[in-house]
Design an enzyme around this catalytic site. Structure first.
Site, PDB file in Angstrom:
ATOM      1  CE1 TYR A  16      -3.896  -2.169   0.211  1.00 53.20           C
ATOM      2  CE2 TYR A  16      -2.805  -3.174   2.088  1.00 53.20           C
ATOM      3  CZ  TYR A  16      -3.802  -3.182   1.146  1.00 53.20           C
ATOM      4  OH  TYR A  16      -4.711  -4.207   1.117  1.00 53.20           O
ATOM      5  CG  HIS A  21      -7.220   4.255   0.958  1.00 48.30           C
ATOM      6  ND1 HIS A  21      -8.127   5.290   1.106  1.00 48.30           N
ATOM      7  CD2 HIS A  21      -7.786   3.185   1.587  1.00 48.30           C
ATOM      8  CE1 HIS A  21      -9.175   4.858   1.781  1.00 48.30           C
ATOM      9  NE2 HIS A  21      -8.994   3.592   2.096  1.00 48.30           N
ATOM     10  CE1 TYR A  67      -3.844  -4.273   5.950  1.00 47.52           C
ATOM     11  CE2 TYR A  67      -3.791  -5.144   8.184  1.00 47.52           C
ATOM     12  CZ  TYR A  67      -3.316  -5.138   6.891  1.00 47.52           C
ATOM     13  OH  TYR A  67      -2.314  -5.993   6.536  1.00 47.52           O
ATOM     14  CG  ASN A  69     -12.233  -0.574   6.315  1.00 55.58           C
ATOM     15  OD1 ASN A  69     -11.908   0.488   5.778  1.00 55.58           O
ATOM     16  ND2 ASN A  69     -12.740  -1.575   5.634  1.00 55.58           N
ATOM     17  CG  ASN A 115     -15.239   2.257   4.769  1.00 54.38           C
ATOM     18  OD1 ASN A 115     -16.381   2.640   5.006  1.00 54.38           O
ATOM     19  ND2 ASN A 115     -14.956   1.464   3.754  1.00 54.38           N
TER      20      ASN A 115
END
Length: 194
Positions: A16, A21, A67, A69, A115
């Site tokens: 990532y 994001h 993470y 969320n 989220n």
């Protein structure tokens, strides 16, 4: 209010790194470099954590390892440990509703479909905390939303991303000296859009 904890939202795995994001992680990484603040993996806080004296006050940096969320779990752990008012927590994250190169600082607001922010609002029990949204732009239609958000910036976008990071770190540094309200009035009209 002056921020005491600056949180960058993102996902922890190397795959990532440098994705849209994870631009929140990129901002707090840039702050850590500028402020010569070292990261360490903090088990209690479920994230990479650093602290130091910035603008004459103790300021903490956090990149949750939970993470996106579940980011609220890590932030809640730091807020509880340091007995922080949620209004002293500045959260930095991506926003695809803003064009690449634009940033928006707000003192409060909804999750707006993000989220990570939904998790923070749930765990903090309030949406009354400042947030700095960095525009990542919408997909050009060639890929779906998830692929866009989890995708890396194109080579042509990277110079704009670098300028966005510089502007974001400048805005955060200003907020440590002058508070969120004054910083909003100065930085919300500035962007590095092409």
């Amino acid at each position: 209010m002056i921020p005491k904890l600056i949180v960058g939202l993102g996902n922890p795995e190397p795959k990532y790194d440098q994705t849209r994001h994870n631009i929140g992680f990129a901002v707090v990484d840039a702050l850590a470099i500028t402020w010569q603040c070292s990261w360490y993996d903090h088990k209690r806080f479920q994230g990479w954590f650093g602290e130091g004296l910035m603008a004459g006050q103790k300021t903490c940096l956090l990149k949750p390892r939970t993470y996106m969320n579940r980011s609220g779990q890590a932030v809640r752990a730091v807020v509880d440990w340091y007995k922080l008012d949620p209004q002293s927590v500045l959260v930095v994250y991506d926003d695809m509703d803003l064009p690449l190169g634009r940033l928006r600082l707000r003192q409060t607001g909804s999750a707006g479909g993000h989220n990570g922010m939904k998790s923070l609002i749930s765990h903090l029990g309030t949406q009354d905390f400042p947030r700095l949204r960095l525009g990542i732009g919408k997909s050009d239609g060639s890929k779906d939303t998830i692929a866009h958000v989890l995708g890396k910036f194109s080579p042509s976008e990277l110079p704009i991303v670098e300028k966005s990071l510089d502007l974001a770190t400048e805005a955060i540094a200003h907020s440590l000296h002058h508070g969120i309200a004054k910083t909003m009035s100065l930085f919300n009209n500035r962007d590095v859009c092409p």
